[in-house]
Design a protein around this motif. Structure first.
Motif, PDB file in Angstrom:
ATOM      1  N   ILE A  72       7.054  -1.886  12.620  1.00  0.00           N
ATOM      2  CA  ILE A  72       6.709  -2.370  11.274  1.00  0.00           C
ATOM      3  C   ILE A  72       5.373  -1.736  10.878  1.00  0.00           C
ATOM      4  N   ASP A  73       5.438  -0.777   9.967  1.00  0.00           N
ATOM      5  CA  ASP A  73       4.223  -0.101   9.486  1.00  0.00           C
ATOM      6  C   ASP A  73       4.083  -0.454   8.019  1.00  0.00           C
ATOM      7  N   PHE A  74       3.044  -1.207   7.691  1.00  0.00           N
ATOM      8  CA  PHE A  74       2.913  -1.691   6.312  1.00  0.00           C
ATOM      9  C   PHE A  74       1.443  -1.855   5.950  1.00  0.00           C
ATOM     10  N   SER A 119      -4.986  -1.847   3.153  1.00  0.00           N
ATOM     11  CA  SER A 119      -4.946  -1.930   4.614  1.00  0.00           C
ATOM     12  C   SER A 119      -3.764  -1.076   5.065  1.00  0.00           C
ATOM     13  N   ASP A 120      -3.681  -0.788   6.346  1.00  0.00           N
ATOM     14  CA  ASP A 120      -2.586   0.037   6.884  1.00  0.00           C
ATOM     15  C   ASP A 120      -2.456  -0.305   8.365  1.00  0.00           C
ATOM     16  N   THR A 121      -1.394  -1.012   8.707  1.00  0.00           N
ATOM     17  CA  THR A 121      -1.261  -1.504  10.082  1.00  0.00           C
ATOM     18  C   THR A 121       0.155  -1.270  10.606  1.00  0.00           C
ATOM     19  N   THR A 122       0.278  -1.120  11.922  1.00  0.00           N
ATOM     20  CA  THR A 122       1.608  -1.000  12.531  1.00  0.00           C
ATOM     21  C   THR A 122       1.690  -1.891  13.762  1.00  0.00           C
ATOM     22  N   ARG A 123       2.802  -2.606  13.857  1.00  0.00           N
ATOM     23  CA  ARG A 123       3.095  -3.394  15.044  1.00  0.00           C
ATOM     24  C   ARG A 123       4.542  -3.132  15.441  1.00  0.00           C
ATOM     25  N   ALA A 131       0.841  -1.206   0.000  1.00  0.00           N
ATOM     26  CA  ALA A 131       0.000   0.000   0.000  1.00  0.00           C
ATOM     27  C   ALA A 131       0.874   1.254   0.000  1.00  0.00           C
ATOM     28  N   PHE A 132       2.053   1.133   0.579  1.00  0.00           N
ATOM     29  CA  PHE A 132       3.096   2.185   0.554  1.00  0.00           C
ATOM     30  C   PHE A 132       4.382   1.445   0.864  1.00  0.00           C
ATOM     31  N   LYS A 133       5.513   2.086   0.652  1.00  0.00           N
ATOM     32  CA  LYS A 133       6.767   1.375   0.921  1.00  0.00           C
ATOM     33  C   LYS A 133       6.820   1.044   2.411  1.00  0.00           C
ATOM     34  N   LEU A 175       1.248   1.924  17.138  1.00  0.00           N
ATOM     35  CA  LEU A 175       0.388   0.755  16.926  1.00  0.00           C
ATOM     36  C   LEU A 175      -0.804   1.231  16.115  1.00  0.00           C
ATOM     37  N   GLU A 176      -1.168   0.450  15.097  1.00  0.00           N
ATOM     38  CA  GLU A 176      -2.185   0.931  14.148  1.00  0.00           C
ATOM     39  C   GLU A 176      -3.107  -0.199  13.716  1.00  0.00           C
ATOM     40  N   ASN A 177      -4.390   0.050  13.867  1.00  0.00           N
ATOM     41  CA  ASN A 177      -5.435  -0.862  13.391  1.00  0.00           C
ATOM     42  C   ASN A 177      -6.348  -0.132  12.421  1.00  0.00           C
ATOM     43  N   CYS A 203      -6.503   3.926  13.362  1.00  0.00           N
ATOM     44  CA  CYS A 203      -6.209   4.583  14.629  1.00  0.00           C
ATOM     45  C   CYS A 203      -4.753   4.245  14.898  1.00  0.00           C
ATOM     46  N   GLU A 204      -3.896   5.248  15.083  1.00  0.00           N
ATOM     47  CA  GLU A 204      -2.461   4.977  15.147  1.00  0.00           C
ATOM     48  C   GLU A 204      -1.696   5.912  16.079  1.00  0.00           C
ATOM     49  N   PRO A 205      -1.949   5.781  17.376  1.00  0.00           N
ATOM     50  CA  PRO A 205      -1.162   6.588  18.313  1.00  0.00           C
ATOM     51  C   PRO A 205       0.293   6.122  18.349  1.00  0.00           C
TER      52      PRO A 205
HETATM   53 MN    MN Z   1       0.592   2.934   8.656  1.00  0.00          MN
END
Ligand code: MN
Ligand code: GLY
Ligand code: MN
Length: 430
Positions: free
Chosen positions: A263-265, A274-278, A232-234, A399-401, A384-386
């Motif tokens: 890891i934001d991917f 999708s757009d998630t961060t862990r 979705a983005f690099k 962290l992002e969901n 949501c990504e605080p």
């Molecule tokens: Mn992201």
């Protein structure tokens, strides 16, 4: 196509909604993006103009959609122009869409070749009073002096038909695209599900002295294997203090024992994202301080997600999120209450450790179109990504969901991606 076929009822409905918002007796013309070149004779991958895709489902270059609901002749009310193939294209690139395929994908009856566009549009133009044309109206768009296909169409049309009225197609698509239909939600969920597989695969490869790009490769493997179109983005694979650079994506460092990796991917599937961060510990166990920071961010994510529901103004949502993070920054000993009481409200102290927004629309664009001055509504999808970033401690945590807004609250589309400290540690030690 790598992705499953999408029912053309989605695109028919999108066009119907679009037509209802057009001024009477006007023609909308939307064109596909250019294929961008690298050097010599090579090209970057093709990414469709999302407004055109939204209204037609056509994922091919040199496509033009014409919508003229008030046209006197029925056959002029919807026309799709596609690239005509030839023996040379067949030999070098393979098959292009046939007229029949384009009609099936889009639900449009009349399909013409793109090279006939100027001739055919001229036959309809003087029956209409105005045109709707596309342009990039994203609030954070990146403009360059390179003309896009949309820029060229605007120049061409205004020069050729100077006395018509001109309207912004993006004003309409920007009002429609934020509310997702069931079919679109299913596609975002499919993108998220591929991302979840990718995260599980990546976790198995994390170990001291692995390279950030080796972890990127694990995500890419699952993405390609499952029919994803592209990242979705690099992806951002940022170990240690690299995580404090918000859009770090060179991913060329060693992941060292004792560090945490951010890891934001995201996965692009059928043009939906999708757009998630862990964040995970390199050695499989969070340190005491990493646990503290992580728990603070996770608390903000959980509390912040509760606020994501119909009726809240986006700016108010961001204000409440900032207050949540501020409270955690005090608990972590990074800010003190007295300094906050005396701070310049124009330059709140929390921005030193939390310097970005928390929620953005998600859909055909990762930072999807929508008016952030408006209230949050049922059917929207938001991230949501605080985050908390402490370069002096070598810790950056976000962290992002992804959440679908429902009548009374929301559904976490990324629920199945592990996020609890115990779950992450358990999976890494397995
Ligand atoms: Mn992201
Ligand atoms: N990676 C960009 C974002 O999370 O918005
Ligand atoms: Mn995001």
């Amino acid at each position: 196509m790598r992705y499953r076929s999408i029912s053309n009822t989605l695109f028919i409905k999108n066009r119907d909604n679009f037509k209802h918002l057009m001024q009477s007796n006007t023609i909308a013309i939307l064109s596909s993006n250019d294929i961008k070149h690298t050097n010599a004779d090579d090209v970057m991958g093709f990414a469709q103009n999302n407004d055109l895709f939204y209204l037609s489902g056509i994922d091919q270059e040199e496509t033009i959609l014409v919508v003229f609901p008030d046209a006197y002749r029925k056959e002029n009310r919807e026309i799709l122009f596609i690239k005509e193939t030839n023996e040379q294209i067949k030999i070098w690139e393979g098959e292009k869409l046939t007229k029949e395929q384009a009609a099936n994908i889009s639900g449009i009856q009349r399909i013409e070749w793109s090279h006939d566009f100027e001739k055919i549009i001229q036959l309809m133009t003087f029956e209409a009073d105005g045109f709707y044309l596309g342009h990039n109206e994203h609030i954070k768009r990146v403009t360059s002096n390179q003309q896009t296909q949309q820029d060229r169409l605007i120049l061409w049309c205004k020069e050729k038909y100077p006395l018509h009225q001109y309207y912004r197609a993006a004003k309409i698509t920007r009002s429609l695209r934020p509310i997702k239909s069931q079919e679109e939600i299913a596609l975002i969920q499919e993108a998220a599900d591929i991302g979840i597989k990718g995260f599980h695969r990546l976790l198995k490869a994390v170990k001291p002295n692995c390279k950030e790009y080796e972890l990127e490769a694990e995500l890419t493997y699952e993405l390609v294997k499952n029919g994803g179109t592209r990242h979705a983005f690099k992806p951002i694979i940022a170990s240690g203090a690299n995580a404090c650079a918000l859009h770090y994506n060179t991913n060329d460092n060693l992941c060292k024992d004792g560090e945490m990796i951010l890891i934001d991917f995201g996965v692009c599937y059928a043009n939906y994202n999708s757009d998630t961060t862990r964040c995970v510990p390199v050695n499989g166990k969070f340190s005491k301080r990493q646990k503290e920071v992580y728990s603070s961010v996770l608390y903000c994510l959980k509390e912040g997600a509760k606020l994501l529901k119909p009726g809240i103004e986006h700016t108010e949502y961001e204000r409440q999120m900032a207050t949540l993070v501020e409270t955690q920054l005090i608990a972590l000993g990074l800010l003190n209450l007295n300094d906050i009481k005396n701070q310049n409200p124009q330059k709140p102290l929390y921005k030193k450790y939390f310097m970005h927004g928390t929620a953005h629309h998600l859909g055909l664009d990762v930072h999807d179109v929508g008016l952030y001055s408006k209230t949050i509504e049922e059917g929207m999808v938001f991230t949501c990504e605080p985050g908390i970033y402490i370069p002096e401690e070598g810790i950056g945590c976000r962290l992002e969901n992804d959440y679908l807004i429902t009548q009374n609250g929301n559904i976490n589309l990324t629920e199945a991606m592990p996020i609890e400290i115990e779950d992450i540690e358990k999976l890494m030690l397995a």
